[in-house]
Design a protein around this motif. Structure first.
Motif, PDB file in Angstrom:
ATOM      1  N   MET A   1       0.834  -1.196   0.000  1.00 17.83           N
ATOM      2  CA  MET A   1       0.000   0.000   0.000  1.00 17.83           C
ATOM      3  C   MET A   1       0.870   1.247   0.000  1.00 17.83           C
ATOM      4  N   LYS A   2       0.276   2.338  -0.532  1.00 16.99           N
ATOM      5  CA  LYS A   2       0.961   3.608  -0.509  1.00 16.99           C
ATOM      6  C   LYS A   2       0.915   4.200   0.888  1.00 16.99           C
ATOM      7  N   ALA A   3       1.765   5.209   1.139  1.00 16.27           N
ATOM      8  CA  ALA A   3       1.862   5.807   2.462  1.00 16.27           C
ATOM      9  C   ALA A   3       0.518   6.364   2.931  1.00 16.27           C
ATOM     10  N   GLU A   4      -0.198   7.025   2.020  1.00 15.98           N
ATOM     11  CA  GLU A   4      -1.485   7.615   2.396  1.00 15.98           C
ATOM     12  C   GLU A   4      -2.496   6.536   2.758  1.00 15.98           C
ATOM     13  N   GLU A   5      -2.457   5.429   2.072  1.00 16.91           N
ATOM     14  CA  GLU A   5      -3.366   4.317   2.379  1.00 16.91           C
ATOM     15  C   GLU A   5      -3.047   3.716   3.744  1.00 16.91           C
ATOM     16  N   LEU A   6      -1.773   3.616   4.029  1.00 20.09           N
ATOM     17  CA  LEU A   6      -1.356   3.106   5.334  1.00 20.09           C
ATOM     18  C   LEU A   6      -1.811   4.039   6.454  1.00 20.09           C
ATOM     19  N   LYS A   7      -1.705   5.348   6.201  1.00 20.85           N
ATOM     20  CA  LYS A   7      -2.178   6.314   7.193  1.00 20.85           C
ATOM     21  C   LYS A   7      -3.672   6.158   7.425  1.00 20.85           C
ATOM     22  N   ASN A   8      -4.439   5.965   6.346  1.00 18.76           N
ATOM     23  CA  ASN A   8      -5.882   5.781   6.479  1.00 18.76           C
ATOM     24  C   ASN A   8      -6.220   4.523   7.276  1.00 18.76           C
ATOM     25  N   GLN A   9      -5.436   3.484   7.070  1.00 21.45           N
ATOM     26  CA  GLN A   9      -5.625   2.253   7.848  1.00 21.45           C
ATOM     27  C   GLN A   9      -5.358   2.542   9.329  1.00 21.45           C
ATOM     28  N   GLY A  10      -4.322   3.331   9.579  1.00 19.88           N
ATOM     29  CA  GLY A  10      -4.016   3.729  10.957  1.00 19.88           C
ATOM     30  C   GLY A  10      -5.149   4.528  11.569  1.00 19.88           C
ATOM     31  N   ASN A  11      -5.721   5.440  10.778  1.00 24.25           N
ATOM     32  CA  ASN A  11      -6.848   6.238  11.269  1.00 24.25           C
ATOM     33  C   ASN A  11      -8.029   5.349  11.653  1.00 24.25           C
ATOM     34  N   ALA A  12      -8.276   4.345  10.831  1.00 27.27           N
ATOM     35  CA  ALA A  12      -9.384   3.435  11.102  1.00 27.27           C
ATOM     36  C   ALA A  12      -9.145   2.657  12.400  1.00 27.27           C
ATOM     37  N   CYS A  13      -7.927   2.211  12.597  1.00 27.80           N
ATOM     38  CA  CYS A  13      -7.588   1.503  13.834  1.00 27.80           C
ATOM     39  C   CYS A  13      -7.732   2.426  15.048  1.00 27.80           C
ATOM     40  N   TYR A  14      -7.280   3.657  14.895  1.00 27.33           N
ATOM     41  CA  TYR A  14      -7.370   4.607  16.002  1.00 27.33           C
ATOM     42  C   TYR A  14      -8.828   4.858  16.375  1.00 27.33           C
ATOM     43  N   ALA A  15      -9.666   5.050  15.373  1.00 24.42           N
ATOM     44  CA  ALA A  15     -11.084   5.297  15.618  1.00 24.42           C
ATOM     45  C   ALA A  15     -11.741   4.115  16.323  1.00 24.42           C
TER      46      ALA A  15
END
Length: 258
Positions: A1-15
């Motif tokens: 995955m691209k960096a932005e996609e990885l960040k979005n995955q992180g956001n989902a986990c955080y939420a």
């Protein structure tokens, strides 16, 4: 995955409250792209939730290197520094976050102002605790000297009652001189977080120290807390509050350096 996609995955986990997973994805995003300050502040936030304060500081400093005006970086940095027992550094970082929040017209300015005041109170409490410890040790040394020299002063028998009386005298004197010292919130300027000297009130009902508010208005013609338009013409002396500040400082000279 691209960096932005990885960040979005992180956001989902955080939420979802999965901080371990969020940290993992943010770290992977940083590995993909270490030039994005937002990746570091995202990881700093999740590490705050995980009590990883040293790592939070590392992430925030890196974010500031990448983006000198990162509001989130300074805010998280201040929180981590306070948790690690560095109130002076914490206040400096959070005051910078407050300045940036004002400049950027961030809705978080009120919350950051409250945090600044809480940090300043904590810093004062730590200072008071150290001072009381020093004074208590000094009093105990004086008590021991008096007991040591008592025979030379004609006191031939030191009874438990006399020892208790001596301890009570020192204890009472310390309590009267160094009782709990606090500054009422309504006397505190919301920009410098010190006791106001010349308070003025705005058309929005907020009071500030005149000098600091005028300096703020040079940079931004808005109320620091509400972000509503404000000019020097909208200010009026708050005479009742000024009298209260003067009375408090007269009876509590220590508060000048609060």
């Amino acid at each position: 995955m691209k960096a932005e996609e990885l960040k979005n995955q992180g956001n989902a986990c955080y939420a979802a409250g999965d901080y371990v997973g969020a940290e993992k994805f943010y770290t992977q995003a940083i590995i993909k792209d270490s030039t994005n300050a937002a990746f570091f502040t995202n990881r700093a936030l999740v590490r705050l939730r995980m009590d990883m304060y040293d790592q939070v500081i590392d992430d925030c400093l890196k974010a500031i290197d990448l983006s000198a005006n990162s509001l989130k970086a300074y805010s998280y940095l201040g929180q981590a520094q306070l948790k690690l027992g560095y109130p002076n550094e914490s206040l400096s970082s959070t005051l910078r976050a407050y300045e940036l929040a004002i400049a950027q017209r961030s809705p978080s300015v009120g919350a950051i102002a409250t945090t600044c005041l809480e940090i300043k109170k904590k810093r004062w409490e730590l200072s008071e605790e150290r001072r009381r410890t020093r004074e208590s040790n000094f009093a105990m040394r004086n008590a021991r000297l008096i007991l040591f020299f008592a025979p030379l002063l004609g006191v031939r028998r030191i009874t438990p009652e006399k020892i208790q009386t001596l301890e009570d005298v020192f204890g009472k004197a310390e309590a009267e001189r160094y009782g709990k010292r606090e500054v009422p919130d309504y006397l505190i300027d919301n920009i410098t977080f010190s006791v106001m000297l010349d308070p003025v009130i705005t058309i929005h009902g907020h009071s500030y120290d005149r000098v600091t508010l005028l300096d703020h208005l040079k940079r931004s013609p808005t109320d620091p807390l509400t972000r509503e338009p404000l000019t020097e013409k909208d200010l009026r002396p708050n005479l009742a509050l000024k009298a209260a500040c003067e009375s408090f400082l007269k009876e509590n000279g220590w508060a000048v350096d609060w």
